[in-house]
Design a protein around this motif. Structure first.
Motif, mmCIF file in Angstrom:
data_model
loop_
_atom_site.group_PDB
_atom_site.id
_atom_site.type_symbol
_atom_site.label_atom_id
_atom_site.label_comp_id
_atom_site.label_asym_id
_atom_site.label_seq_id
_atom_site.Cartn_x
_atom_site.Cartn_y
_atom_site.Cartn_z
ATOM 1 N N GLY A 54 0.885 -1.308 -0.225
ATOM 2 C CA GLY A 54 -0.018 0.654 0.313
ATOM 3 C C GLY A 54 0.598 1.519 -0.044
ATOM 4 N N LYS A 55 2.120 1.309 -0.131
ATOM 5 C CA LYS A 55 3.294 1.856 0.016
ATOM 6 C C LYS A 55 3.895 2.531 -1.115
ATOM 7 C CE LYS A 55 7.115 4.238 2.002
ATOM 8 N NZ LYS A 55 8.468 4.310 2.233
ATOM 9 N N LEU A 56 3.787 3.970 -1.583
ATOM 10 C CA LEU A 56 3.729 4.332 -3.349
ATOM 11 C C LEU A 56 4.824 4.869 -2.990
ATOM 12 C CD1 LEU A 56 2.135 4.987 -5.657
ATOM 13 C CD2 LEU A 56 2.257 7.083 -5.552
ATOM 14 N N ILE A 57 6.219 3.737 -3.794
ATOM 15 C CA ILE A 57 7.450 4.094 -4.127
ATOM 16 C C ILE A 57 8.211 5.248 -4.647
ATOM 17 C CG2 ILE A 57 7.778 1.888 -2.252
ATOM 18 C CD1 ILE A 57 8.808 1.067 -4.741
ATOM 19 N N PRO B 64 -5.139 2.688 0.027
ATOM 20 C CA PRO B 64 -5.709 1.835 0.848
ATOM 21 C C PRO B 64 -5.488 2.537 2.203
ATOM 22 C CG PRO B 64 -3.665 0.469 -0.338
ATOM 23 C CD PRO B 64 -4.112 2.012 -1.387
ATOM 24 N N ILE B 65 -5.845 2.558 2.876
ATOM 25 C CA ILE B 65 -5.559 2.883 4.754
ATOM 26 C C ILE B 65 -4.431 1.902 5.195
ATOM 27 C CG2 ILE B 65 -6.123 3.655 6.513
ATOM 28 C CD1 ILE B 65 -8.439 4.002 5.722
ATOM 29 N N MET B 66 -3.039 2.085 5.636
ATOM 30 C CA MET B 66 -1.753 2.046 5.811
ATOM 31 C C MET B 66 -2.031 1.213 7.011
ATOM 32 S SD MET B 66 1.213 3.154 3.212
ATOM 33 C CE MET B 66 1.950 2.104 4.020
ATOM 34 N N ASN B 67 -1.037 0.277 7.469
ATOM 35 C CA ASN B 67 -0.915 0.433 9.080
ATOM 36 C C ASN B 67 -2.090 -0.142 10.016
ATOM 37 O OD1 ASN B 67 1.815 0.584 8.823
ATOM 38 N ND2 ASN B 67 1.474 3.150 9.149
ATOM 39 N N LEU B 68 -3.060 -0.851 9.491
ATOM 40 C CA LEU B 68 -3.799 -0.510 9.912
ATOM 41 C C LEU B 68 -3.811 -2.019 11.137
ATOM 42 C CD1 LEU B 68 -6.850 0.563 7.239
ATOM 43 C CD2 LEU B 68 -6.665 1.155 10.050
ATOM 44 N N PHE B 69 -3.334 -3.185 10.306
ATOM 45 C CA PHE B 69 -3.159 -4.359 11.104
ATOM 46 C C PHE B 69 -1.982 -4.714 12.354
ATOM 47 C CE2 PHE B 69 -5.134 -4.881 6.668
ATOM 48 C CZ PHE B 69 -6.873 -5.163 7.422
ATOM 49 N N ASN C 138 3.462 -10.656 9.615
ATOM 50 C CA ASN C 138 4.910 -10.030 9.391
ATOM 51 C C ASN C 138 5.833 -9.693 10.726
ATOM 52 O OD1 ASN C 138 7.149 -8.378 8.754
ATOM 53 N ND2 ASN C 138 5.916 -7.354 6.930
ATOM 54 N N LEU C 139 6.348 -10.816 11.096
ATOM 55 C CA LEU C 139 7.412 -10.840 12.374
ATOM 56 C C LEU C 139 8.792 -9.259 12.029
ATOM 57 C CD1 LEU C 139 8.889 -11.717 14.663
ATOM 58 C CD2 LEU C 139 10.467 -12.920 13.018
ATOM 59 N N ASN C 140 8.700 -8.378 11.202
ATOM 60 C CA ASN C 140 9.425 -7.598 10.934
ATOM 61 C C ASN C 140 8.741 -6.543 11.176
ATOM 62 O OD1 ASN C 140 11.740 -8.859 10.310
ATOM 63 N ND2 ASN C 140 11.663 -8.984 8.038
ATOM 64 N N GLU C 141 7.732 -6.727 11.077
ATOM 65 C CA GLU C 141 7.108 -4.733 11.205
ATOM 66 C C GLU C 141 5.918 -5.152 12.880
ATOM 67 O OE1 GLU C 141 4.966 -3.433 7.184
ATOM 68 O OE2 GLU C 141 7.478 -4.074 6.640
#
Length: 489
Positions: free
Chosen positions: A201-204, A256-261, A237-240
């Motif tokens: 969901g991140k635009l790089i 998409p809304i990020m960091n929701l989960f 996701n262990l890293n995040e």
């Protein structure tokens, strides 16, 4: 005891300023049997054993190194090799030319037994022509290396990492069981050091700009996106410290809304799983540089349940355009498949139809002042034409003639393949995403063979010519602009 013939090398991972550290690394390099290369001195009667070493120097940046071999159980000291630390670059072996013990060798990241063919391959990119040379070189070195002493160059690691990415774990393990290859953990470590995991969901865009500038491409791209079916599942996701595989709701900007989960508590984890659907599709957005033979760049991806609106598409495109403008990257056009929501967004973005007066007459309904160009992906468009042709549930009529798959089947059955080059597999409707069958049925050989051998196939030939014009107008780089417009029109 017979004279042992073992090669010698001093290999360094970086330039060192401290003499004691240099000596210690020299000692380690000489002591490690796997870190060896063949000496270039053809006149030496003995090869140097990596187990015996000697370092004598008080200079801060220069020292002499020598090793011994054994002859009749007596140690024999070899000629000293003068090593200048200041001249050492990454993984470079320096030998004093006056001593006759060799020359400067640029080995890249080769830590294994190397020969001239290895050095010839170093510095190249992986192509279809040198892949066999790389693999045969690895095989020959592997036959001479015992145990876990095999080391690989950067180029070889790139090749095996690419094979791992393409075939995933199962295929790579099959390859490794039949061919000399690095252990899968070696490839995974190399991949983790050489690549960064992008966030869903991140635009790089900054990474895209670096990619364009590094390859000297113009700061202009064609945006294309499509969804593909996946096997849905939820992973941790262990890293995040978050869940992946769930579909995040779409925000007001179409993203998409990020960091929701985030897994902040067991109760939140259960609530996220119960309240959000599992993604059964992944939406991929690619940035294609406006340059011949340039590889596309994956700029955005996210799980989706295919529930979004035309407004969501427009909001996302406007957001992307604004973010691209911040990095001075021009979006030349937007390309998607024939989804009605994307087509609706295209019409609104290009303000079609435009019934106002324009310089090209009443039949031209496009807005000439619009900087945004939207096109349907030519591969999808051509595939849809083919799918419609091979689908026998509905009839296609062009004027007085019928467009039918039967004409092509009759051509394959009654005319030898050397005249048309077509096979029955190109007429199958099982795989609708393959583009190669489209190229086969639209070849000049097929259309001319239909004209000559299959009666009443005029409609099918005209239909195939339409597909051929669509493909060439978008994908043939040799066409002039006027010829492209003619084919599209």
């Amino acid at each position: 005891m017979n004279s042992q013939k073992r090669p010698f090398a001093a290999i360094f991972s970086s330039t060192l300023d401290d003499a004691e550290t240099s000596k210690r690394q020299m000692k380690d390099a000489l002591y490690t049997e796997s870190m060896v290369v063949e000496s270039l001195d053809d006149n030496m009667s003995d090869k140097i054993s990596p187990y015996q070493w000697s370092i004598e120097s008080d200079e801060p940046t220069q020292f002499e190194a020598g090793c011994t071999s054994f002859s009749n159980d007596e140690p024999v000291m070899s000629d000293l090799v003068t090593v200048d630390i200041t001249q050492l670059s990454h993984d470079t072996l320096c030998c004093d030319e006056e001593s006759g013990n060799g020359e400067m060798l640029k080995l890249g990241s080769c830590y294994g037994t190397a020969d001239r063919s290895t050095r010839d391959l170093e510095g190249r990119t992986i192509t279809s022509s040198n892949t066999i040379d790389i693999l045969s070189n690895v095989s020959s070195r592997s036959a001479k290396t015992r145990g876990q002493g095999m080391r690989y160059t950067m180029l070889e690691k790139d090749l095996f990492t690419y094979r791992f990415i393409q075939g995933v774990k199962e295929l790579y393990e099959f390859d490794r069981a039949n061919t000399p290859s690095p252990h899968i953990r070696t490839v995974q470590r190399y991949l983790s050091k050489s690549a960064e995991c992008s966030t869903e969901g991140k635009l790089i865009i900054k990474e895209l700009k670096e990619y364009l500038e590094r390859n000297r491409y113009p700061l202009a791209i064609c945006w294309s996106e499509d969804a593909t079916r996946i096997t849905g599942g939820i992973e941790y996701n262990l890293n995040e410290d978050k869940l992946s595989g769930l579909v995040a709701p779409i925000g007001t900007n179409g993203m998409p809304i990020m960091n929701l989960f985030k897994c902040s508590s067991p109760r939140k984890v259960l609530a996220d799983i119960q309240d959000n659907p599992i993604g059964r599709n992944v939406q991929l957005c690619m940035a294609q540089p406006i340059c011949m033979d340039a590889a596309p760049f994956c700029i955005l991806y996210n799980c989706t349940n295919n529930k979004f609106s035309t407004t969501d598409v427009l909001n996302k495109w406007n957001f992307v355009q604004a973010e691209m403008d911040k990095e001075d990257i021009k979006v030349v056009c937007m390309a998607t498949d024939g989804d009605s929501r994307f087509i609706g967004a295209m019409l609104k973005k290009m303000k079609l139809p435009n019934h106002n007066d324009n310089p090209f007459g009443a039949w031209f309904v496009s807005n000439t002042n619009n900087d945004s160009l939207c096109v349907q992906d030519p591969t999808h468009l051509a595939n849809k034409f083919r799918t419609r042709l091979v689908n026998q549930t509905k009839q296609l009529i062009l004027g007085r003639f019928q467009v039918s798959k039967i004409h092509l089947e009759k051509l394959v059955r009654d005319v030898s393949k050397d005249q048309h080059g077509l096979a029955e597999g190109a007429l199958s409707d099982k795989d609708k995403m393959k583009f190669r069958p489209v190229e086969k049925i639209t070849s000049e050989q097929v259309m001319s063979s239909l004209d000559q051998h299959i009666p009443l196939s005029n409609g099918t030939v005209a239909y195939l010519k339409i597909i051929s014009c669509i493909i060439s107008s978008y994908m043939d780089p040799s066409l002039s602009p006027s010829h492209r417009i003619f084919n599209v029109w």
